[in-house]
Motif scaffolding. Structure first.
Motif, mmCIF file in Angstrom:
data_model
loop_
_atom_site.group_PDB
_atom_site.id
_atom_site.type_symbol
_atom_site.label_atom_id
_atom_site.label_comp_id
_atom_site.label_asym_id
_atom_site.label_seq_id
_atom_site.Cartn_x
_atom_site.Cartn_y
_atom_site.Cartn_z
ATOM 1 N N ALA A 107 -1.502 11.781 -3.028
ATOM 2 C CA ALA A 107 -1.805 10.408 -2.618
ATOM 3 C C ALA A 107 -2.413 10.406 -1.232
ATOM 4 C CB ALA A 107 -0.545 9.546 -2.643
ATOM 5 N N VAL A 108 -3.257 9.401 -0.995
ATOM 6 C CA VAL A 108 -3.812 9.137 0.328
ATOM 7 C C VAL A 108 -3.525 7.673 0.623
ATOM 8 C CG1 VAL A 108 -5.878 9.052 1.755
ATOM 9 C CG2 VAL A 108 -5.603 10.877 0.052
ATOM 10 N N ALA A 109 -2.968 7.398 1.801
ATOM 11 C CA ALA A 109 -2.606 6.022 2.149
ATOM 12 C C ALA A 109 -3.035 5.710 3.573
ATOM 13 C CB ALA A 109 -1.100 5.810 1.991
ATOM 14 N N SER A 125 -2.493 8.969 5.890
ATOM 15 C CA SER A 125 -1.604 10.058 5.472
ATOM 16 C C SER A 125 -2.096 10.645 4.160
ATOM 17 C CB SER A 125 -0.165 9.555 5.304
ATOM 18 O OG SER A 125 0.393 9.179 6.541
ATOM 19 N N THR A 126 -2.136 11.959 4.104
ATOM 20 C CA THR A 126 -2.431 12.681 2.867
ATOM 21 C C THR A 126 -1.190 13.465 2.495
ATOM 22 O OG1 THR A 126 -4.771 12.885 3.437
ATOM 23 C CG2 THR A 126 -3.916 14.397 1.760
ATOM 24 N N ALA A 127 -0.707 13.286 1.255
ATOM 25 C CA ALA A 127 0.549 13.913 0.857
ATOM 26 C C ALA A 127 0.415 14.478 -0.548
ATOM 27 C CB ALA A 127 1.695 12.905 0.909
ATOM 28 N N ALA A 142 0.838 -1.206 0.000
ATOM 29 C CA ALA A 142 0.000 0.000 0.000
ATOM 30 C C ALA A 142 0.869 1.251 0.000
ATOM 31 C CB ALA A 142 -0.930 0.002 1.209
ATOM 32 N N SER A 143 2.003 1.192 0.746
ATOM 33 C CA SER A 143 2.912 2.339 0.766
ATOM 34 C C SER A 143 3.527 2.568 -0.605
ATOM 35 C CB SER A 143 4.019 2.098 1.795
ATOM 36 O OG SER A 143 4.937 3.170 1.806
ATOM 37 N N GLY A 187 -5.113 2.188 -3.752
ATOM 38 C CA GLY A 187 -5.049 0.861 -3.162
ATOM 39 C C GLY A 187 -4.258 -0.112 -4.011
ATOM 40 N N PRO A 188 -4.148 -1.343 -3.543
ATOM 41 C CA PRO A 188 -3.334 -2.330 -4.252
ATOM 42 C C PRO A 188 -3.970 -2.830 -5.550
ATOM 43 C CG PRO A 188 -4.390 -3.325 -2.341
ATOM 44 C CD PRO A 188 -4.665 -1.863 -2.251
#
Length: 531
Positions: A88-90, A106-108, A74-75, A245-246
């Motif tokens: 990205a949001v993870a 995390s939102t980046a 996912a990362s 997502g994956p």
């Protein structure tokens, strides 16, 4: 979802920098700056509350140092989103100093310099619900989405980034004839993409995955799709990309619009026929008005004058004898003969006598000869039919040729034209596809009519070497007041025949008409009204 287009490079406003500094100082979340490679450059005090580390211990470490081994995929997916979309949001598990894993979100986003080059990544991380609650919420959302997909009236199809089918609902089964179990794991291109579109489909998929411009995503398009039994469907397609997502891939809702297309075509034909009927009525009234004026201003006036001439000759005969009246009678007879010739010409325009007395071949030859004299177009006529046709069928063919040559004279700017009428063996078909009572367009050809492969037919062709035209414009001809082709097509329809038009700019025009002369000939011919 499609990757968001990268914004043009520009300098960061001071106000934006000030807002980020305030966020870094005051937010309860862990606000961070990090390198593009993942090393933290600065973090807010929220790192202590979230992970139990002071700011100075987090700075210099890598994101990967804190991520749970089970969340590495996912990362990595989030890093790809940052590289492709700039944002990205993870949802990840991060290591806490007390030895436990904390669920975070995390939102980046990527920050670029004035040349558009990425210089760092900024964002914030906050704690979210634990795994059980998250899984339950995710399960509920998935069930809701599954219920919507399974009960949707439109077909739903999902493929992965390799083009392999990974989802297929009940409506897709109904639409395409394949069960879910049969298609899962198989390439979409082999299931519902017509062969002529397969190369373009694969090229488009490869282009989008490489970051190129999408031609289909985010739009409603109409296209042909393939049913299991081999026939094609008209469908409306809406596609969007799944990137978070994956699981990566593409989703599509597909709607069958075959009946809508048929209804639109039927409406177009009905509108055209209404226009044609109105034009026919108007034309007949104009013809009758013209005929009345032609008779009144021409033959009637001149015959009246001839009558006066005979009266004058009779008076001279009574008073001066035969010799004195002879010239007057001769002049009157000559003028009478001229008027009889004029009436015969008028009668030929309305109904050529040769068509009844000498047959279609002579009538067509006379028509082509007169056409050639008037317009300077060489127009041979070739006849190779084994029998004389029913009078009504001959009338249909004659009027079609008459209208076709009129169009050549008005629009083609041709040097040569040709008229051919020949027998066709049973089962032989036109080079253009035919549909009952309609005109379909494919490439440069358009065809309409009925299938009569079991009947003997005659094939009429009228061709010219003129300027040609784009056949996709034909539906608008009636609306613009041009009824020639509609009139020909309607006569062919009445005779249970097929009408095919082929043309393109600079390549001339060819009309091919096939009319049955077997068991359906008499019934079809009786429908054609004599002019």
């Amino acid at each position: 979802m499609e990757p968001e287009p990268k914004a043009p490079p520009q300098e960061r406003p001071e106000a934006e920098e000030e807002r980020f500094r305030l966020l870094l100082k005051n937010s309860p979340d862990m606000v961070f700056r990090r390198s593009v490679c993942g090393t933290y450059l600065d973090v807010s005090a929220g790192s202590w509350a979230l992970l139990g580390y002071p700011c100075e211990e987090v700075v210099g470490t890598s994101v990967a140092d804190l991520v749970h081994p089970g969340d590495m995929d996912a990362s990595a997916a989030a890093e790809r989103d940052l590289a492709n979309a700039g944002r990205a949001v993870a949802r990840l598990r991060l290591w806490h100093s007390d030895g436990r894993w904390v669920w975070t979100e995390s939102t980046a986003w990527v920050v670029r310099n004035d040349r558009g080059k990425p210089i760092e990544v900024r964002g914030f991380t906050r704690e979210v619900e634990g795994p059980q609650q998250a899984e339950e919420a995710l399960w509920a959302l998935q069930e809701q989405a599954r219920s919507i997909i399974d009960t949707a009236r439109d077909a739903f199809v999902r493929i992965d980034e390799q083009g392999v089918i990974i989802d297929w609902n009940q409506s897709a089964e109904n639409l395409f004839g394949w069960t879910r179990q049969e298609v899962l794991g198989r390439p979409l291109v082999e299931i519902i993409i017509p062969e002529r579109y397969r190369a373009a489909h694969l090229a488009g998929l490869e282009r989008v995955l490489a970051g190129g411009e999408p031609h289909v995503l985010g739009r409603q398009i109409e296209i042909s799709a393939l049913h299991r039994d081999g026939h094609e469907l008209s469908v409306e397609l809406g596609v969007w990309r799944l990137e978070s997502g994956p699981v990566r891939g593409f989703n599509a809702f597909v709607r069958d619009i075959t009946e809508r297309r048929r209804a639109e075509q039927a409406l177009l034909l009905e509108t055209e026929r209404r226009h044609l009927l109105a034009e026919t009525i108007r034309s007949r009234e104009q013809e009758r008005t013209w005929l009345a004026a032609e008779l009144h201003d021409g033959p009637i006036q001149r015959l009246t004058s001839v009558g006066y001439g005979f009266e004058e000759a009779c008076l001279v005969l009574d008073h001066k004898g035969v010799e004195a009246s002879r010239d007057l009678f001769a002049r009157a007879r000559t003028r009478l003969g001229e008027e009889i010739g004029g009436l015969r010409t008028l009668m030929t325009v309305l109904r050529p006598p040769a068509l009844d007395a000498q047959g279609l071949a002579v009538a067509l030859q006379d028509l082509a000869d007169e056409f050639g004299r008037q317009h300077g177009v060489h127009c041979p006529v070739t006849m190779s039919i084994s029998q004389r046709l029913e009078p009504n069928i001959e009338t249909v063919i004659y009027r079609i040729v008459q209208e076709a040559l009129t169009n050549v004279a008005r629009h083609a700017h041709a040097t040569n034209a040709a008229v051919t009428l020949a027998d066709s063996v049973p089962g032989a078909g036109s080079g253009s596809a035919s549909t009952p009572g309609s005109e379909a367009e494919a490439g440069a050809g358009a065809a309409s009519g009925a299938d009569h492969s079991s009947d003997n037919t005659v094939v009429l062709t009228v061709a010219d070497d003129g300027v040609g035209f784009d056949t996709t414009r034909t539906p608008g001809f009636v609306a613009d007041g041009h009824f020639g082709m509609s009139s020909m097509r309607e006569r062919v329809r009445i005779a249970s025949g097929t009408y095919a038009l082929t043309s393109s700019p600079g390549a001339g025009t060819r009309i091919e008409v096939r009319i049955p002369v077997g068991r359906n000939q008499q019934a079809a011919g009786e429908k054609e009204e004599q002019p």
